[in-house]
Design an enzyme around this catalytic site. Sequence first.
Site, short mmCIF file in Angstrom:
data_model
loop_
_atom_site.label_atom_id
_atom_site.label_comp_id
_atom_site.label_asym_id
_atom_site.label_seq_id
_atom_site.Cartn_x
_atom_site.Cartn_y
_atom_site.Cartn_z
N LYS A 95 -5.01 8.82 -19.34
CA LYS A 95 -5.17 9.20 -20.72
C LYS A 95 -3.98 9.46 -21.36
CE LYS A 95 -9.15 10.47 -18.87
NZ LYS A 95 -9.40 11.79 -18.02
N ASP B 46 -3.38 20.75 -13.36
CA ASP B 46 -3.76 19.63 -13.82
C ASP B 46 -3.18 19.60 -15.33
OD1 ASP B 46 -4.85 17.47 -15.36
OD2 ASP B 46 -6.86 17.58 -14.10
N TYR C 33 -12.02 19.75 -14.89
CA TYR C 33 -12.58 18.40 -15.10
C TYR C 33 -13.86 18.05 -14.32
CZ TYR C 33 -12.96 13.45 -15.44
OH TYR C 33 -13.13 12.08 -15.46
N ARG D 299 0.89 -1.15 -0.03
CA ARG D 299 -0.12 -0.09 -0.08
C ARG D 299 1.06 1.25 0.06
NH1 ARG D 299 -1.67 1.82 4.69
NH2 ARG D 299 -2.31 -0.25 5.28
C1 LIG Z 1 -9.73 12.24 -16.68
C2 LIG Z 1 -9.20 13.11 -16.21
C3 LIG Z 1 -9.20 13.26 -14.84
C4 LIG Z 1 -9.59 12.11 -14.01
O1 LIG Z 1 -8.68 10.99 -14.22
P1 LIG Z 1 -8.93 9.39 -13.82
O2 LIG Z 1 -7.82 8.78 -14.13
O3 LIG Z 1 -10.24 9.03 -14.70
O4 LIG Z 1 -9.59 9.69 -12.50
C5 LIG Z 1 -8.71 14.45 -14.21
N1 LIG Z 1 -8.24 15.54 -14.93
C6 LIG Z 1 -8.43 15.57 -16.36
C7 LIG Z 1 -8.14 16.78 -17.16
C8 LIG Z 1 -8.92 14.40 -17.05
O5 LIG Z 1 -9.03 14.32 -18.40
#
Ligand SMILES: *Cc1c(COP(=O)(O)O)cnc(C)c1O
Length: 403
Positions: free
Chosen positions: A215, A190, A118, A65
């Site tokens: 992504k 982000d 997001y 963990r």
């Molecule tokens: C998809 C996404 C997230 C969240 O990510 P997950 O892996 O689905 O939890 C956060 N920020 C952006 C810009 C995203 O495209």
Amino acid sequence: MSDSEKARQGKPHPRTQAVWAGEGGVHMQRATQVPVVHSVSFGYEDLDEWRAVALGQAEGHIYGRNTNPTVAVFEEKLRVLEGAEAATSFSTGMAAISDTLFTLLEPGQRVVSVTDTYGGTNRLFSEFLPRVGVQVTLCQTADQASIEAAIDGGLRVLYLESPTNPTCKVLDLERLSARARTQGAIVVVDNTFATPINQHPLELGAHLVIHSATKYLGGHADALGGVVAGDAALVEAIFRRREITGATLHADAAYLLLRGMKTLALRVERQNSNALTIARHLRAHPLVEQVFYPGLEDHPNHEIAKRQMPGGFGGVLSFQLPGDFDAVKRFLPRLRWAHRAANLGAVETVVAPPATGSHVELTAKERAALGIPETLVRYSCGIEDVADLIADLDQALEGAQPA
Ligand SMILES: *Cc1c(COP(=O)(O)O)cnc(C)c1O
């Protein structure tokens, strides 16, 4: 800076880092590839050594963990790509964002952000952070003056995302980070849409950069993950929390993400060029109303994007069809080279209307307030041949005309 200038400075290009960063260890039986270590625990005969590792005074792992050798290589690769002091990973991007915000913010403190973050992040701001007494101020993304005014009112955290989803707005990360630093705030960005190939928020003044590794980093839509990188003391505090909240990245997912990241630069460079070519084509297309892409010269923040995204403008664009939602319903099923799905950043092209995807929980009126037309289509370019994608878009646009 040109590629050769970068090489002269002695720092490897991100293309090289994506392949080699973190991979230098000597593995079992001298394997050249990073092994997937499934073991939950790591055993010690020497109690002094066990204690030293457990206290963080010696290298090693104790319990899955907390840390894992495969996961550690993924963190190191991303750390190098972002030019960060430290990095720590999570089971998903949302776990990374949530643990970061809940680590940095205490009741009574203020976070400033924008309305276009997001969807999941937006829910943290609208629902979960206010519930524990955190003050949230969300500004209109395109209104820089209002963001600056909110910053000047005092804050603990400035949370930014650029380019945004799905209308590809661009925030001036350098300017806003500098402003927030004068207030003693922590700046979090982000960087999921831009990737470390196109944009380096830490060089622009952010303290922390976050990715949904699900992504572009993984790039194959087959593994979930998240990561936070930046200032070592902040990353340590976030890691300490994650050890306890337990949103740990799995070794299998870490391996898939690592494997994907080796081709990150190749993929993103192709996706950048596909997106720019397609955006230009669609802007001139009589059956398309409007195109949103920061690489277009008439994008309202094109000059800022050019400055802060030296690698390229990213692989996501969006465009508006004329008519009503029926136009989207006629258009999307006709695309041959695209998944109709909620993810983005994959090797395949992926399309989604915000009305059923990222912003499905809002009413048409709320979407309109965010400047999201009902006939908007988000188009995440894959690595396919751009002429095939353009031909596909053209035939779908023509075929979708009402009879
Ligand atoms: C998809 C996404 C997230 C969240 O990510 P997950 O892996 O689905 O939890 C956060 N920020 C952006 C810009 C995203 O495209």
